[in-house]
Scaffold this motif. Structure first.
Motif, PDB file in Angstrom:
ATOM      1  N   VAL A  17      35.295  42.249  22.839  1.00 30.68           N
ATOM      2  CA  VAL A  17      35.733  42.126  24.228  1.00 30.68           C
ATOM      3  C   VAL A  17      37.237  41.874  24.299  1.00 30.68           C
ATOM      4  CG1 VAL A  17      35.650  40.507  26.179  1.00 30.68           C
ATOM      5  CG2 VAL A  17      33.540  41.505  25.287  1.00 30.68           C
ATOM      6  N   ASP A  18      37.781  41.092  23.376  1.00 34.91           N
ATOM      7  CA  ASP A  18      39.226  40.856  23.368  1.00 34.91           C
ATOM      8  C   ASP A  18      39.995  42.163  23.198  1.00 34.91           C
ATOM      9  OD1 ASP A  18      38.977  38.153  23.787  1.00 34.91           O
ATOM     10  OD2 ASP A  18      39.179  37.606  21.671  1.00 34.91           O
ATOM     11  N   GLN A  19      39.485  43.056  22.367  1.00 33.27           N
ATOM     12  CA  GLN A  19      40.131  44.362  22.182  1.00 33.27           C
ATOM     13  C   GLN A  19      39.964  45.237  23.418  1.00 33.27           C
ATOM     14  OE1 GLN A  19      42.105  45.200  19.626  1.00 33.27           O
ATOM     15  NE2 GLN A  19      41.761  43.133  18.814  1.00 33.27           N
ATOM     16  N   LEU A  20      38.791  45.173  24.053  1.00 32.03           N
ATOM     17  CA  LEU A  20      38.586  45.937  25.281  1.00 32.03           C
ATOM     18  C   LEU A  20      39.505  45.446  26.387  1.00 32.03           C
ATOM     19  CD1 LEU A  20      34.706  46.258  25.210  1.00 32.03           C
ATOM     20  CD2 LEU A  20      36.292  48.173  25.449  1.00 32.03           C
ATOM     21  N   ALA A  21      39.676  44.133  26.471  1.00 33.48           N
ATOM     22  CA  ALA A  21      40.539  43.570  27.511  1.00 33.48           C
ATOM     23  C   ALA A  21      41.979  44.056  27.373  1.00 33.48           C
ATOM     24  CB  ALA A  21      40.485  42.046  27.470  1.00 33.48           C
ATOM     25  N   ALA A  22      42.373  44.399  26.153  1.00 29.28           N
ATOM     26  CA  ALA A  22      43.730  44.897  25.908  1.00 29.28           C
ATOM     27  C   ALA A  22      43.811  46.421  25.960  1.00 29.28           C
ATOM     28  CB  ALA A  22      44.220  44.411  24.537  1.00 29.28           C
ATOM     29  N   SER A  23      42.679  47.071  26.250  1.00 31.66           N
ATOM     30  CA  SER A  23      42.628  48.534  26.245  1.00 31.66           C
ATOM     31  C   SER A  23      42.779  49.091  27.655  1.00 31.66           C
ATOM     32  CB  SER A  23      41.294  49.002  25.656  1.00 31.66           C
ATOM     33  OG  SER A  23      40.252  48.870  26.626  1.00 31.66           O
TER      34      SER A  23
ATOM     35  N   ARG B 217      30.927  34.291  29.535  1.00 31.74           N
ATOM     36  CA  ARG B 217      32.147  34.019  28.760  1.00 31.74           C
ATOM     37  C   ARG B 217      32.929  35.310  28.531  1.00 31.74           C
ATOM     38  NH1 ARG B 217      30.698  33.471  22.865  1.00 31.74           N
ATOM     39  NH2 ARG B 217      30.774  35.746  23.165  1.00 31.74           N
ATOM     40  N   ASP B 218      32.233  36.362  28.111  1.00 35.66           N
ATOM     41  CA  ASP B 218      32.899  37.641  27.852  1.00 35.66           C
ATOM     42  C   ASP B 218      33.407  38.268  29.147  1.00 35.66           C
ATOM     43  OD1 ASP B 218      32.321  37.264  25.196  1.00 35.66           O
ATOM     44  OD2 ASP B 218      30.713  38.756  25.103  1.00 35.66           O
ATOM     45  N   ALA B 219      32.648  38.109  30.230  1.00 38.42           N
ATOM     46  CA  ALA B 219      33.078  38.657  31.519  1.00 38.42           C
ATOM     47  C   ALA B 219      34.392  38.028  31.969  1.00 38.42           C
ATOM     48  CB  ALA B 219      31.991  38.428  32.570  1.00 38.42           C
ATOM     49  N   ARG B 220      34.554  36.733  31.722  1.00 40.42           N
ATOM     50  CA  ARG B 220      35.798  36.055  32.060  1.00 40.42           C
ATOM     51  C   ARG B 220      36.975  36.660  31.288  1.00 40.42           C
ATOM     52  NH1 ARG B 220      37.666  33.878  36.220  1.00 40.42           N
ATOM     53  NH2 ARG B 220      39.161  35.527  35.777  1.00 40.42           N
ATOM     54  N   ARG B 221      36.767  36.957  30.028  1.00 36.14           N
ATOM     55  CA  ARG B 221      37.830  37.553  29.210  1.00 36.14           C
ATOM     56  C   ARG B 221      38.191  38.949  29.716  1.00 36.14           C
ATOM     57  NH1 ARG B 221      38.698  35.438  23.861  1.00 36.14           N
ATOM     58  NH2 ARG B 221      37.668  33.423  23.628  1.00 36.14           N
ATOM     59  N   LEU B 222      37.172  39.711  30.102  1.00 33.91           N
ATOM     60  CA  LEU B 222      37.451  41.046  30.641  1.00 33.91           C
ATOM     61  C   LEU B 222      38.176  40.945  31.983  1.00 33.91           C
ATOM     62  CD1 LEU B 222      34.101  42.852  29.755  1.00 33.91           C
ATOM     63  CD2 LEU B 222      36.343  43.256  28.718  1.00 33.91           C
ATOM     64  N   ALA B 223      37.763  40.002  32.809  1.00 31.47           N
ATOM     65  CA  ALA B 223      38.436  39.810  34.100  1.00 31.47           C
ATOM     66  C   ALA B 223      39.895  39.416  33.904  1.00 31.47           C
ATOM     67  CB  ALA B 223      37.699  38.756  34.921  1.00 31.47           C
ATOM     68  N   ASP B 224      40.148  38.551  32.931  1.00 35.75           N
ATOM     69  CA  ASP B 224      41.520  38.146  32.645  1.00 35.75           C
ATOM     70  C   ASP B 224      42.349  39.318  32.121  1.00 35.75           C
ATOM     71  OD1 ASP B 224      40.925  35.593  33.449  1.00 35.75           O
ATOM     72  OD2 ASP B 224      40.658  34.799  31.418  1.00 35.75           O
ATOM     73  N   GLY B 225      41.656  40.313  31.543  1.00 36.06           N
ATOM     74  CA  GLY B 225      42.350  41.503  31.055  1.00 36.06           C
ATOM     75  C   GLY B 225      42.508  42.593  32.092  1.00 36.06           C
ATOM     76  N   GLY B 226      42.049  42.335  33.312  1.00 42.35           N
ATOM     77  CA  GLY B 226      42.271  43.296  34.393  1.00 42.35           C
ATOM     78  C   GLY B 226      41.038  44.051  34.847  1.00 42.35           C
ATOM     79  N   TYR B 227      39.871  43.709  34.340  1.00 35.14           N
ATOM     80  CA  TYR B 227      38.639  44.379  34.776  1.00 35.14           C
ATOM     81  C   TYR B 227      38.029  43.665  35.977  1.00 35.14           C
ATOM     82  CZ  TYR B 227      38.479  47.403  30.660  1.00 35.14           C
ATOM     83  OH  TYR B 227      38.762  48.347  29.712  1.00 35.14           O
ATOM     84  N   ARG B 228      37.332  44.450  36.792  1.00 36.69           N
ATOM     85  CA  ARG B 228      36.587  43.926  37.938  1.00 36.69           C
ATOM     86  C   ARG B 228      35.094  44.043  37.631  1.00 36.69           C
ATOM     87  NH1 ARG B 228      38.096  47.396  40.867  1.00 36.69           N
ATOM     88  NH2 ARG B 228      36.298  48.769  41.077  1.00 36.69           N
ATOM     89  N   LEU B 229      34.389  42.944  37.764  1.00 37.99           N
ATOM     90  CA  LEU B 229      32.940  42.963  37.583  1.00 37.99           C
ATOM     91  C   LEU B 229      32.313  43.482  38.870  1.00 37.99           C
ATOM     92  CD1 LEU B 229      30.306  42.361  36.105  1.00 37.99           C
ATOM     93  CD2 LEU B 229      30.574  39.946  36.734  1.00 37.99           C
TER      94      LEU B 229
END
Length: 389
Positions: free
Chosen positions: A331-337, A354-366
């Motif tokens: 997920v950390d790599q996806l958040a930077a992709s 937990r992973d959703a929070r990391r993706l959201a911090d990387g610019g994704y919308r749930l």
């Protein structure tokens, strides 16, 4: 003052507005001043004689409305703990007697054997006489398996039977069992033939050994026949799998190239026509490659070697279906992709959030979450979710 039960906690206890935990109650029940319980409209009579002793179910006293509410609330609360909220779609609930895989424990006692699930919070085995979650084809094998263990086990010897319904019938793997002599071998082959098994295998401690397999063991996934390795992962119910597949297809629709990470046998890779799949289990990766020779299948441990942002750059969508621990490193790599869409299938709301929070911090919308109750009447919650940039 009477206290009303307002929700069901993660481990199945009812919870009052003041935070008091009470076992075997559901929203709408009340704890009276004298400690007695007053059951509300969503409290039902448990259908199974083994409840609540058997650890296979924790919530048979909840009717469907209460149980569906529990599925949604588990996910809402997990997301809220990480400051997230989204559309929670109406949950899918698998019907009774639909579970197509189970691992039963066994113990030789006296002249017989007990076979079933462990008692709740115990290693004691509840000898299964009825079951409202297993497919009838699997429950029909419980008594014969008990008889087989009676023949094969020594006094106080423990074992287990892993049962899975696949294309040709039941795949049965017996662990901590050996076929040391001719009578044992004969008992095993007679059992497999009599009950029309797709495959019978034993594991005496050195890995599974096939004893009976009249035709190659396979499972059909999106029209493809995939070799079924010993102990491979399969979604717990056919209808639950179909619901998850529909969610993944919806999220990834229109994507130019799809990657399936933690692909297993290819449940989602085959359903979406994925260009790439990664799986850590060698046998499962090999089975998927044989079933889909044009797909790039990578035998890869994504915990130790996640796809980095540059490797992800060519994909229009990524499917994630990790184990209960989640997919923190990936997920950390996806958040930077720059991947436009992510379909995330999870069997643990806590690690998903937990992973959703990391993706959201990387610019994704749930965008949405769909709860899936494949493990009916248990506290085990699955889900499918869609993220977009």
């Amino acid at each position: 003052m009477n206290e009303l039960i307002v929700r069901i906690a993660a481990r199945g206890d009812g919870v009052t507005a003041t935070g008091r935990h009470v076992p075997f109650v559901v929203p709408g029940d009340a704890v009276l001043d004298d400690g007695a319980l007053a059951f509300g409209p969503h409290h039902q009579a448990p259908p199974c004689r083994h409840f609540p002793e058997c650890g296979g179910c924790q919530l048979q006293h909840a009717d469907d409305e209460a149980y569906i509410g529990y599925l949604s609330s588990r996910i809402e609360l997990a997301l809220a703990q990480h400051g997230l909220e989204t559309e929670i779609r109406p949950p899918h609930l698998s019907p009774p007697r639909s579970r197509r895989r189970a691992t039963l424990k066994a113990l030789k006692l006296g002249r017989g054997a007990v076979v079933g699930f462990n008692a709740e919070k115990s290693h004691r085995i509840v000898d299964m006489q009825e079951c409202h979650i297993l497919r009838p084809e699997l429950f029909a094998l419980v008594a014969p398996v008990r008889g087989l263990f009676t023949q094969l086990l020594k006094p106080k010897q423990v074992a287990e039977a892993q049962l899975t319904l696949i294309d040709g019938g039941a795949d049965v793997l017996l662990r901590n069992v050996s076929a040391a002599d001719l009578p044992a071998l004969q008992a095993l082959t007679d059992f497999a033939g009599t009950y029309g098994l797709a495959r019978l295998s034993i594991d005496s401690g050195n890995g599974p050994e096939t004893m009976y397999e009249p035709v190659p063991a396979t499972v059909s996934l999106s029209g493809a026949q995939v070799t079924f390795p010993h102990g491979a992962f399969l979604q717990a119910t056919a209808d639950g799998q179909e619901t998850l597949v529909e969610c993944v297809r919806e999220c990834a629709a229109g994507s130019k190239a799809i990657a399936d990470l933690f692909a297993g046998l290819g449940t989602f890779a085959l359903a979406t026509g994925a260009a790439y799949a990664a799986e850590a289990a060698r046998d499962s990766a090999a089975a998927l490659k044989r079933a889909a020779p044009t797909m790039q299948v990578d035998h890869r441990d994504l915990y130790r070697r996640p796809l980095d942002s540059s490797e992800l750059s060519g994909f229009g969508a990524v499917v994630l279906d990790p184990p209960r621990a989640g997919a923190e490193q990936q997920v950390d790599q996806l958040a930077a992709s720059a991947v436009p869409r992510i379909a995330y299938v999870s069997c643990n709301p806590a690690t998903f959030a937990r992973d959703a929070r990391r993706l959201a911090d990387g610019g994704y919308r749930l965008e949405w979450v769909k709860p899936v109750g494949q493990f009916r009447w248990s506290t085990h919650v699955e889900l499918a979710a869609c993220f977009a940039r």
